[in-house]
Design a protein around this motif. Structure first.
Motif, PDB file in Angstrom:
ATOM      1  N   SER A 119       0.810  -1.214   0.000  1.00 54.29           N
ATOM      2  CA  SER A 119       0.000   0.000   0.000  1.00 54.29           C
ATOM      3  C   SER A 119       0.849   1.273   0.000  1.00 54.29           C
ATOM      4  O   SER A 119       0.301   2.374  -0.046  1.00 54.29           O
ATOM      5  CB  SER A 119      -0.938   0.014   1.216  1.00 54.29           C
ATOM      6  OG  SER A 119      -1.887  -1.032   1.106  1.00 54.29           O
ATOM      7  N   VAL A 120       2.183   1.087   0.083  1.00 54.88           N
ATOM      8  CA  VAL A 120       3.097   2.240   0.041  1.00 54.88           C
ATOM      9  C   VAL A 120       4.165   1.937  -1.007  1.00 54.88           C
ATOM     10  O   VAL A 120       5.329   1.732  -0.675  1.00 54.88           O
ATOM     11  CB  VAL A 120       3.743   2.492   1.434  1.00 54.88           C
ATOM     12  CG1 VAL A 120       4.454   3.842   1.476  1.00 54.88           C
ATOM     13  CG2 VAL A 120       2.705   2.421   2.560  1.00 54.88           C
ATOM     14  N   PRO A 121       3.775   1.864  -2.281  1.00 57.01           N
ATOM     15  CA  PRO A 121       4.705   1.378  -3.305  1.00 57.01           C
ATOM     16  C   PRO A 121       5.947   2.256  -3.443  1.00 57.01           C
ATOM     17  O   PRO A 121       5.859   3.474  -3.353  1.00 57.01           O
ATOM     18  CB  PRO A 121       3.860   1.396  -4.592  1.00 57.01           C
ATOM     19  CG  PRO A 121       2.649   2.203  -4.290  1.00 57.01           C
ATOM     20  CD  PRO A 121       2.445   2.188  -2.808  1.00 57.01           C
ATOM     21  N   GLY A 122       7.083   1.580  -3.630  1.00 59.19           N
ATOM     22  CA  GLY A 122       8.337   2.282  -3.923  1.00 59.19           C
ATOM     23  C   GLY A 122       9.050   2.846  -2.717  1.00 59.19           C
ATOM     24  O   GLY A 122      10.128   3.418  -2.849  1.00 59.19           O
ATOM     25  N   ILE A 123       8.456   2.713  -1.512  1.00 61.32           N
ATOM     26  CA  ILE A 123       9.092   3.284  -0.323  1.00 61.32           C
ATOM     27  C   ILE A 123       9.437   2.171   0.666  1.00 61.32           C
ATOM     28  O   ILE A 123       8.603   1.308   0.960  1.00 61.32           O
ATOM     29  CB  ILE A 123       8.177   4.337   0.337  1.00 61.32           C
ATOM     30  CG1 ILE A 123       8.032   5.523  -0.623  1.00 61.32           C
ATOM     31  CG2 ILE A 123       8.735   4.785   1.690  1.00 61.32           C
ATOM     32  CD1 ILE A 123       7.183   6.639  -0.124  1.00 61.32           C
ATOM     33  N   PHE A 124      10.701   2.184   1.129  1.00 60.56           N
ATOM     34  CA  PHE A 124      11.131   1.226   2.142  1.00 60.56           C
ATOM     35  C   PHE A 124      11.718   1.995   3.314  1.00 60.56           C
ATOM     36  O   PHE A 124      12.400   2.992   3.117  1.00 60.56           O
ATOM     37  CB  PHE A 124      12.180   0.256   1.573  1.00 60.56           C
ATOM     38  CG  PHE A 124      11.568  -0.773   0.650  1.00 60.56           C
ATOM     39  CD1 PHE A 124      11.291  -2.052   1.106  1.00 60.56           C
ATOM     40  CD2 PHE A 124      11.240  -0.440  -0.662  1.00 60.56           C
ATOM     41  CE1 PHE A 124      10.710  -2.989   0.263  1.00 60.56           C
ATOM     42  CE2 PHE A 124      10.650  -1.368  -1.508  1.00 60.56           C
ATOM     43  CZ  PHE A 124      10.384  -2.645  -1.042  1.00 60.56           C
ATOM     44  N   GLY A 125      11.411   1.523   4.517  1.00 60.10           N
ATOM     45  CA  GLY A 125      11.932   2.178   5.711  1.00 60.10           C
ATOM     46  C   GLY A 125      12.622   1.170   6.598  1.00 60.10           C
ATOM     47  O   GLY A 125      12.361  -0.037   6.507  1.00 60.10           O
ATOM     48  N   VAL A 126      13.508   1.660   7.463  1.00 57.16           N
ATOM     49  CA  VAL A 126      14.179   0.797   8.436  1.00 57.16           C
ATOM     50  C   VAL A 126      13.253   0.635   9.629  1.00 57.16           C
ATOM     51  O   VAL A 126      12.822   1.630  10.223  1.00 57.16           O
ATOM     52  CB  VAL A 126      15.523   1.402   8.878  1.00 57.16           C
ATOM     53  CG1 VAL A 126      16.169   0.538   9.961  1.00 57.16           C
ATOM     54  CG2 VAL A 126      16.447   1.558   7.677  1.00 57.16           C
ATOM     55  N   VAL A 127      12.914  -0.628   9.946  1.00 56.63           N
ATOM     56  CA  VAL A 127      11.979  -0.897  11.038  1.00 56.63           C
ATOM     57  C   VAL A 127      12.554  -1.993  11.942  1.00 56.63           C
ATOM     58  O   VAL A 127      13.091  -2.990  11.460  1.00 56.63           O
ATOM     59  CB  VAL A 127      10.598  -1.352  10.507  1.00 56.63           C
ATOM     60  CG1 VAL A 127       9.635  -1.589  11.669  1.00 56.63           C
ATOM     61  CG2 VAL A 127      10.012  -0.338   9.546  1.00 56.63           C
ATOM     62  N   LYS A 128      12.446  -1.745  13.258  1.00 58.75           N
ATOM     63  CA  LYS A 128      12.881  -2.731  14.250  1.00 58.75           C
ATOM     64  C   LYS A 128      11.690  -3.628  14.576  1.00 58.75           C
ATOM     65  O   LYS A 128      10.596  -3.124  14.845  1.00 58.75           O
ATOM     66  CB  LYS A 128      13.342  -1.984  15.502  1.00 58.75           C
ATOM     67  CG  LYS A 128      14.451  -2.659  16.257  1.00 58.75           C
ATOM     68  CD  LYS A 128      14.875  -1.832  17.462  1.00 58.75           C
ATOM     69  CE  LYS A 128      16.088  -0.961  17.138  1.00 58.75           C
ATOM     70  NZ  LYS A 128      16.542  -0.204  18.319  1.00 58.75           N
ATOM     71  N   ARG A 129      11.905  -4.939  14.526  1.00 55.74           N
ATOM     72  CA  ARG A 129      10.834  -5.907  14.841  1.00 55.74           C
ATOM     73  C   ARG A 129      11.448  -7.042  15.660  1.00 55.74           C
ATOM     74  O   ARG A 129      12.663  -7.253  15.626  1.00 55.74           O
ATOM     75  CB  ARG A 129      10.258  -6.518  13.554  1.00 55.74           C
ATOM     76  CG  ARG A 129       9.622  -5.542  12.583  1.00 55.74           C
ATOM     77  CD  ARG A 129       8.261  -5.093  13.020  1.00 55.74           C
ATOM     78  NE  ARG A 129       7.546  -4.422  11.919  1.00 55.74           N
ATOM     79  CZ  ARG A 129       6.373  -3.807  12.083  1.00 55.74           C
ATOM     80  NH1 ARG A 129       5.783  -3.774  13.276  1.00 55.74           N
ATOM     81  NH2 ARG A 129       5.798  -3.212  11.059  1.00 55.74           N
ATOM     82  N   PRO A 130      10.618  -7.832  16.334  1.00 55.69           N
ATOM     83  CA  PRO A 130      11.147  -9.025  16.995  1.00 55.69           C
ATOM     84  C   PRO A 130      11.654 -10.042  15.967  1.00 55.69           C
ATOM     85  O   PRO A 130      11.167 -10.076  14.827  1.00 55.69           O
ATOM     86  CB  PRO A 130       9.949  -9.603  17.750  1.00 55.69           C
ATOM     87  CG  PRO A 130       8.839  -8.631  17.611  1.00 55.69           C
ATOM     88  CD  PRO A 130       9.177  -7.662  16.538  1.00 55.69           C
ATOM     89  N   MET A 131      12.619 -10.883  16.369  1.00 52.55           N
ATOM     90  CA  MET A 131      13.163 -11.897  15.460  1.00 52.55           C
ATOM     91  C   MET A 131      12.230 -13.094  15.338  1.00 52.55           C
ATOM     92  O   MET A 131      12.127 -13.714  14.287  1.00 52.55           O
ATOM     93  CB  MET A 131      14.544 -12.341  15.967  1.00 52.55           C
ATOM     94  CG  MET A 131      15.253 -13.322  15.056  1.00 52.55           C
ATOM     95  SD  MET A 131      15.373 -12.749  13.346  1.00 52.55           S
ATOM     96  CE  MET A 131      16.908 -11.852  13.387  1.00 52.55           C
ATOM     97  N   ARG A 132      11.536 -13.403  16.438  1.00 57.58           N
ATOM     98  CA  ARG A 132      10.579 -14.521  16.422  1.00 57.58           C
ATOM     99  C   ARG A 132       9.267 -14.061  17.050  1.00 57.58           C
ATOM    100  O   ARG A 132       9.272 -13.345  18.046  1.00 57.58           O
ATOM    101  CB  ARG A 132      11.139 -15.726  17.197  1.00 57.58           C
ATOM    102  CG  ARG A 132      12.194 -16.526  16.431  1.00 57.58           C
ATOM    103  CD  ARG A 132      12.867 -17.570  17.298  1.00 57.58           C
ATOM    104  NE  ARG A 132      13.623 -16.949  18.361  1.00 57.58           N
ATOM    105  CZ  ARG A 132      14.826 -16.384  18.210  1.00 57.58           C
ATOM    106  NH1 ARG A 132      15.430 -16.410  17.039  1.00 57.58           N
ATOM    107  NH2 ARG A 132      15.440 -15.798  19.227  1.00 57.58           N
TER     108      ARG A 132
END
Ligand code: NI
Length: 168
Positions: free
Chosen positions: A98-111
Protein backbone atom coordinates in the motif's frame (compact mmCIF):
# COMPACT_ATOMS: atom_id res chain seq x y z
CA UNK A 1 -11.35 -16.38 -7.26
CA UNK A 2 -10.49 -12.88 -8.29
CA UNK A 3 -7.91 -10.19 -7.92
CA UNK A 4 -8.87 -7.32 -5.65
CA UNK A 5 -7.61 -3.76 -5.88
CA UNK A 6 -4.92 -2.90 -3.31
CA UNK A 7 -5.62 0.45 -1.62
CA UNK A 8 -2.75 2.89 -1.24
CA UNK A 9 -1.66 5.22 1.55
CA UNK A 10 -3.99 8.21 1.78
CA UNK A 11 -7.08 6.00 1.59
CA UNK A 12 -8.90 6.38 4.93
CA UNK A 13 -9.76 2.66 5.00
CA UNK A 14 -6.10 1.93 5.80
CA UNK A 15 -6.35 4.04 8.98
CA UNK A 16 -9.32 2.22 10.51
CA UNK A 17 -9.63 -0.53 13.11
CA UNK A 18 -10.91 -3.86 11.79
CA UNK A 19 -13.65 -5.93 13.43
CA UNK A 20 -13.02 -9.53 14.50
CA UNK A 21 -14.54 -12.37 12.50
CA UNK A 22 -17.22 -14.00 14.70
CA UNK A 23 -17.96 -16.87 12.31
CA UNK A 24 -15.98 -18.12 9.30
CA UNK A 25 -18.63 -17.96 6.58
CA UNK A 26 -18.34 -18.64 2.85
CA UNK A 27 -18.01 -14.89 2.43
CA UNK A 28 -14.83 -14.94 4.55
CA UNK A 29 -13.51 -17.95 2.60
CA UNK A 30 -14.10 -16.08 -0.68
CA UNK A 31 -12.23 -13.10 0.80
CA UNK A 32 -9.33 -15.44 1.70
CA UNK A 33 -9.29 -16.93 -1.81
CA UNK A 34 -9.29 -13.50 -3.44
CA UNK A 35 -6.59 -12.25 -1.07
CA UNK A 36 -4.45 -15.31 -1.95
CA UNK A 37 -4.72 -14.49 -5.66
CA UNK A 38 -4.04 -10.82 -5.02
CA UNK A 39 -0.99 -11.55 -2.84
CA UNK A 40 0.53 -14.08 -5.27
CA UNK A 41 -0.02 -11.62 -8.12
CA UNK A 42 1.61 -8.75 -6.18
CA UNK A 43 4.93 -10.38 -5.31
CA UNK A 44 4.58 -9.25 -1.68
CA UNK A 45 5.04 -11.37 1.45
CA UNK A 46 1.83 -10.42 3.23
CA UNK A 47 -1.59 -8.85 2.79
CA UNK A 48 -4.22 -7.62 5.24
CA UNK A 49 -7.97 -7.41 4.52
CA UNK A 50 -8.14 -3.60 4.97
CA UNK A 51 -5.65 -3.29 2.09
CA UNK A 52 -8.38 -4.67 -0.17
CA UNK A 53 -11.04 -2.51 1.49
CA UNK A 54 -12.47 -5.07 3.94
CA UNK A 55 -12.43 -4.02 7.62
CA UNK A 56 -12.19 -7.51 9.13
CA UNK A 57 -9.33 -9.09 11.11
CA UNK A 58 -7.98 -11.32 8.32
CA UNK A 59 -4.38 -11.45 7.07
CA UNK A 60 -2.15 -13.60 4.89
CA UNK A 61 1.57 -14.07 5.51
CA UNK A 62 4.00 -16.04 3.36
CA UNK A 63 6.38 -18.28 5.28
CA UNK A 64 9.38 -17.76 3.02
CA UNK A 65 11.52 -19.98 5.29
CA UNK A 66 9.72 -22.98 3.73
CA UNK A 67 11.89 -22.93 0.61
CA UNK A 68 10.78 -26.35 -0.62
CA UNK A 69 7.19 -25.13 -0.91
CA UNK A 70 5.58 -23.24 -3.78
CA UNK A 71 4.51 -19.63 -3.08
CA UNK A 72 0.87 -20.77 -2.83
CA UNK A 73 1.87 -23.43 -0.27
CA UNK A 74 3.82 -20.85 1.76
CA UNK A 75 0.72 -18.76 2.48
CA UNK A 76 -0.50 -18.83 6.08
CA UNK A 77 -4.10 -17.70 6.52
CA UNK A 78 -4.75 -15.95 9.84
CA UNK A 79 -8.22 -14.97 11.07
CA UNK A 80 -8.36 -12.81 14.24
CA UNK A 81 -4.56 -13.09 14.70
CA UNK A 82 -3.05 -12.16 18.08
CA UNK A 83 0.62 -11.93 19.01
CA UNK A 84 1.22 -14.14 22.07
CA UNK A 85 4.98 -13.98 22.45
CA UNK A 86 8.04 -12.39 20.89
CA UNK A 87 11.77 -13.13 21.11
CA UNK A 88 14.87 -11.27 20.01
CA UNK A 89 15.13 -8.32 17.69
CA UNK A 90 15.89 -7.53 14.05
CA UNK A 91 16.33 -4.23 12.27
CA UNK A 92 16.00 -4.00 8.53
CA UNK A 93 14.20 -2.64 5.48
CA UNK A 94 10.44 -3.00 5.30
CA UNK A 95 7.95 -2.08 2.60
CA UNK A 96 4.21 -2.38 1.98
CA UNK A 97 2.04 -3.05 -1.06
CA UNK A 98 0.00 0.00 0.00
CA UNK A 99 3.10 2.24 0.04
CA UNK A 100 4.71 1.38 -3.30
CA UNK A 101 8.34 2.28 -3.92
CA UNK A 102 9.09 3.28 -0.32
CA UNK A 103 11.13 1.23 2.14
CA UNK A 104 11.93 2.18 5.71
CA UNK A 105 14.18 0.80 8.44
CA UNK A 106 11.98 -0.90 11.04
CA UNK A 107 12.88 -2.73 14.25
CA UNK A 108 10.83 -5.91 14.84
CA UNK A 109 11.15 -9.02 16.99
CA UNK A 110 13.16 -11.90 15.46
CA UNK A 111 10.58 -14.52 16.42
CA UNK A 112 6.86 -14.05 16.89
CA UNK A 113 4.23 -16.51 18.13
CA UNK A 114 0.72 -15.89 16.85
CA UNK A 115 -2.64 -17.44 17.70
CA UNK A 116 -5.32 -17.29 15.00
CA UNK A 117 -8.22 -19.17 13.47
CA UNK A 118 -7.98 -21.07 10.19
CA UNK A 119 -10.62 -21.19 7.43
CA UNK A 120 -12.30 -24.12 9.19
CA UNK A 121 -12.79 -21.92 12.27
CA UNK A 122 -10.20 -23.88 14.28
CA UNK A 123 -7.76 -22.12 16.59
CA UNK A 124 -4.02 -22.69 16.03
CA UNK A 125 -0.69 -21.27 17.14
CA UNK A 126 2.36 -20.71 14.97
CA UNK A 127 5.89 -19.30 15.33
CA UNK A 128 7.37 -17.14 12.60
CA UNK A 129 11.03 -16.25 12.28
CA UNK A 130 12.95 -13.54 10.41
CA UNK A 131 10.96 -12.14 7.50
CA UNK A 132 7.90 -14.14 8.54
CA UNK A 133 8.02 -12.66 12.06
CA UNK A 134 8.36 -9.21 10.51
CA UNK A 135 5.37 -9.88 8.25
CA UNK A 136 3.23 -11.13 11.17
CA UNK A 137 3.82 -7.83 12.99
CA UNK A 138 3.38 -5.71 9.87
CA UNK A 139 0.11 -7.35 8.77
CA UNK A 140 -1.41 -7.39 12.26
CA UNK A 141 -0.59 -3.66 12.55
CA UNK A 142 -2.71 -3.09 9.41
CA UNK A 143 -5.75 -4.40 11.34
CA UNK A 144 -5.40 -1.45 13.71
CA UNK A 145 -4.82 1.11 10.98
CA UNK A 146 -1.04 1.24 11.46
CA UNK A 147 1.40 1.45 8.54
CA UNK A 148 5.10 0.54 8.84
CA UNK A 149 5.99 4.21 8.33
CA UNK A 150 4.90 4.85 11.95
CA UNK A 151 7.60 2.45 13.21
CA UNK A 152 10.27 3.45 10.74
CA UNK A 153 13.39 5.18 12.06
CA UNK A 154 14.24 6.40 8.57
CA UNK A 155 13.34 5.94 4.90
CA UNK A 156 15.88 4.28 2.60
CA UNK A 157 17.53 6.49 -0.01
CA UNK A 158 17.33 5.71 -3.74
CA UNK A 159 20.93 4.41 -3.62
CA UNK A 160 20.13 2.05 -0.76
CA UNK A 161 17.00 0.87 -2.55
CA UNK A 162 19.03 0.10 -5.66
CA UNK A 163 21.61 -1.85 -3.64
CA UNK A 164 18.76 -3.78 -2.04
CA UNK A 165 17.15 -4.73 -5.35
CA UNK A 166 20.52 -5.84 -6.79
CA UNK A 167 20.89 -8.22 -3.84
CA UNK A 168 17.66 -10.07 -4.75
NI1 NI B 1 1.52 -3.54 4.40
Amino acid sequence: MALRVILEKGDKTLEKHCRPVTEVTDRIRILLDDMRDTLLNSGGVGLAAPQVGVLRRVVLVMDTNQEDKTPAEQIIELINPEILETEGEQEGPEGCLSVPGIFGVVKRPMRVKVRAMNREGESFEIWGEGLTARAFCHEIDHLDGVLFLEHSSRILTDEELEALSEKD
